[in-house]
Write an enzyme that holds these catalytic residues in place. Structure first.
Site, PDB file in Angstrom:
ATOM      1  N   TRP A  58       0.838  -1.205   0.000  1.00 41.01           N
ATOM      2  CA  TRP A  58       0.000   0.000   0.000  1.00 41.01           C
ATOM      3  C   TRP A  58       0.870   1.251   0.000  1.00 41.01           C
ATOM      4  CZ3 TRP A  58      -4.292  -1.083  -1.934  1.00 41.01           C
ATOM      5  CH2 TRP A  58      -4.991  -2.248  -1.603  1.00 41.01           C
ATOM      6  N   ASP A 113      -1.226   6.641   6.440  1.00 41.40           N
ATOM      7  CA  ASP A 113      -2.348   5.769   6.078  1.00 41.40           C
ATOM      8  C   ASP A 113      -2.558   4.817   7.263  1.00 41.40           C
ATOM      9  OD1 ASP A 113      -4.007   3.749   5.139  1.00 41.40           O
ATOM     10  OD2 ASP A 113      -2.825   3.301   3.345  1.00 41.40           O
ATOM     11  N   LYS A 161     -11.676  -1.694   7.074  1.00 40.92           N
ATOM     12  CA  LYS A 161     -10.839  -2.638   7.818  1.00 40.92           C
ATOM     13  C   LYS A 161     -11.276  -2.688   9.284  1.00 40.92           C
ATOM     14  CE  LYS A 161      -8.608  -2.992   3.994  1.00 40.92           C
ATOM     15  NZ  LYS A 161      -7.425  -2.284   3.534  1.00 40.92           N
TER      16      LYS A 161
HETATM   17  C1  LIG Z   1      -6.990  -1.812   2.214  1.00 44.59           C
HETATM   18  C2  LIG Z   1      -5.942  -0.779   2.294  1.00 44.59           C
HETATM   19  C3  LIG Z   1      -5.822   0.237   1.331  1.00 44.59           C
HETATM   20  C4  LIG Z   1      -6.707   0.315   0.112  1.00 44.59           C
HETATM   21  O1  LIG Z   1      -7.956   0.704   0.471  1.00 44.59           O
HETATM   22  P1  LIG Z   1      -9.092   1.007  -0.605  1.00 44.59           P
HETATM   23  O2  LIG Z   1     -10.130   1.637   0.246  1.00 44.59           O
HETATM   24  O3  LIG Z   1      -9.495  -0.302  -1.189  1.00 44.59           O
HETATM   25  O4  LIG Z   1      -8.532   1.932  -1.617  1.00 44.59           O
HETATM   26  C5  LIG Z   1      -4.846   1.189   1.508  1.00 44.59           C
HETATM   27  N1  LIG Z   1      -4.024   1.157   2.563  1.00 44.59           N
HETATM   28  C6  LIG Z   1      -4.098   0.193   3.491  1.00 44.59           C
HETATM   29  C7  LIG Z   1      -3.152   0.210   4.648  1.00 44.59           C
HETATM   30  C8  LIG Z   1      -5.053  -0.802   3.399  1.00 44.59           C
HETATM   31  O5  LIG Z   1      -5.131  -1.760   4.332  1.00 44.59           O
END
Ligand SMILES: *Cc1c(COP(=O)(O)O)cnc(C)c1O
Length: 361
Positions: free
Chosen positions: A101, A171, A195
Site C-alpha cells: 500500500w 495511512d 478494515k
Molecule cells: C486496504 C488498504 C488500502 C486500500 O484501500 P481502498 O479503500 O481499497 O482503496 C490502503 N491502505 C491500506 C493500509 C489498506 O489496508
C-alpha cells in the site's frame, strides 16, 4: 442464523450489536418512516447522523479543534493522488515504503512531483519496519509519508519516524481506532473504514487546517479531490456515502461503550498475544514478521509447506474460521483480528490450530 469467525483483512468483521441495531432501524429510522438509505443527505435526520459521528470520533481520538474531519469516497487509494495534489507546494515528498500500500502511494505520488524513497523493507518481503530514527529527509520535502500498519505483511510502526520537523502523513486504514494515538504528531491521518470501522465506501481523513490550501498546489486538481472543497462543505459537497457514515457512527458509539481507545488497545493486545504466543511455541506454524514489528491487527503465518497451508485453510473454513488464506504475495495464512473480533474467536482459532498441529505432526 449462523455467523462465522471472519478473519478477513477487509471488508472485515463488524460488531454484531451494530449490525443488529442497523437491522432494527432498517425500515424506519427513529420514526422518520424511512431507511437511512432512502434519506436526503440534506435532511435534519442525516445532519444529526453525520454531526454526531464526527463529534464522537473527535472525542474518541481527542482530535484538536485545528484539525478537520472529512468523510470522503474513493477508498484509501484515491487519497494516494489527493495527498500529493493537496500538499506538494515545493513539489517534493519523502516516502517510507513498508508494503504494497505504501508502494502504491509512492508510485502514484510520482505523477505529481519529485518523490524520494527514503527507506524500504522490500529486501526482505516487507517483513520488518526499517530504522526511521535518522533518515535522509529532503530539505524541501512537503511531507513524509508512512503506511502505519501494513495490512498484507503484518507489520506496524511501533514508533513514528523522525521526520525532522516535516509534516507526517499516515495511512492508518488497518489500525484506525485500534489504540490511542497523539493526533498532534501528524499532519494528515487517513484510512478506508472497511478494515476496522465500517462498510467499504467511506474514507476518513483528519487533516490539520493549515495544510488545506485555498487552491491545491498541483494544477488542475479535480474539485472533488481538493480537500478545501470537502472541508468547506463539511463533507457534504455532493452526496456522501450516507449509509456507510451512519454505520461508522454506530461503531464509534460501540467503541465508546467498550471503554474507548485505551480499552480497545488492551482488548487488541490480549487477542494478539494469544495468537503470537502460540506461533512462538508451535513447531508447525511460524509467524513471518520480525517480532518487534508485529501488528496487533494482521497476523500472517505459514507452515513452510504450501500443501499443508492449503489443507489448513480448507479445514479451518469447514470449522467456521473463514478468510484465513494469506495474501497472494506472502502465501500461507493471515488472521486479521480487528477491533470487532471477539477474544473467543482468537481463542477458538488457536485451539483449532493446536488440534491441526497434533494431527499433522
Ligand atoms: C486496504 C488498504 C488500502 C486500500 O484501500 P481502498 O479503500 O481499497 O482503496 C490502503 N491502505 C491500506 C493500509 C489498506 O489496508
Amino acid at each position: 442464523m449462523h455467523r462465522v469467525y471472519n478473519f478477513s483483512a477487509g471488508p472485515a468483521v463488524l460488531p454484531e450489536e451494530v449490525l443488529q441495531e442497523a437491522a432494527d432501524e432498517m425500515l424506519d429510522y427513529r420514526g422518520t418512516g424511512m431507511s437511512v438509505m432512502e434519506m436526503s443527505h440534506r435532511s435534519a435526520a442525516f445532519d444529526e447522523i453525520i454531526k454526531t459521528a464526527e463529534q464522537d470520533l473527535r472525542d474518541l481520538m481527542k482530535i484538536p479543534d485545528n484539525y478537520k474531519v472529512l468523510f470522503l469516497q474513493g477508498g484509501a487509494s484515491q487519497q494516494f493522488a489527493a495527498i500529493p495534489m493537496n500538499l506538494m507546494k515545493n513539489g517534493v515528498a519523502d516516502y517510507i515504503v513498508t508494503g504494497q500500500w505504501a508502494k502504491k502511494a509512492y508510485q502514484e505520488a510520482q505523477k505529481y512531483g519529485t518523490v524520494n524513497k527514503i527507506a524500504s523493507s522490500e529486501d526482505k518481503t516487507f517483513s520488518y519496519i526499517p530504522d526511521c530514527s535518522d533518515l535522509p529527509i529532503d530539505d524541501n520535502a512537503d511531507y513524509v509519508y508512512i503506511c502505519e500498519n501494513n495490512t498484507i505483511y503484518g507489520t506496524k510502526f511501533q514508533a513514528l519516524p523522525n521526520t525532522k520537523g516535516k509534516t507526517l502523513v499516515a495511512d492508518v486504514s488497518s489500525c484506525f481506532l485500534s489504540e490511542p494515538i497523539d493526533v498532534t504528531k501528524y499532519g494528515v491521518i487517513y484510512g478506508g473504514v472497511q478494515k476496522n470501522i465500517g462498510p467499504a465506501g467511506v474514507v476518513i481523513a483528519i487533516i490539520r487546517e493549515d495544510l488545506i490550501s485555498e487552491t491545491p498546489p498541483v494544477e488542475n486538481t479535480p474539485t472533488m479531490l481538493a480537500w478545501k472543497t470537502q472541508a468547506d462543505a463539511k463533507s457534504l459537497y455532493n452526496t456522501p456515502p450516507c449509509y456507510g457514515i451512519y454505520i461508522c457512527g454506530k461503531v464509534f458509539k460501540w467503541i465508546q461503550k467498550m471503554g474507548g481507545l485505551e480499552a480497545m488497545q488492551k482488548h487488541n493486545q490480549e487477542k494478539a498475544k494469544i495468537l503470537y504466543d502460540y506461533l512462538d511455541e508451535s513447531k508447525l506454524f511460524q509467524g513471518t514478521v520480525r517480532k518487534e514489528d508485529r501488528s496487533l491487527m494482521n497476523v500472517p503465518f505459514v507452515t513452510g509447506d504450501k500443501d499443508l497451508d492449503a489443507k489448513f485453510v480448507k479445514e479451518a473454513t469447514a470449522a467456521g474460521f473463514v478468510n484465513l488464506k494469506g495474501h497472494r504475495t506472502v502465501g500461507g495464512m493471515r488472521a486479521s483480528i480487528y477491533n470487532a473480533m471477539p477474544i473467543e474467536g482468537v481463542q477458538k482459532l488457536v485451539e483449532f490450530m493446536k488440534k491441526f498441529e497434533s494431527e499433522n505432526a
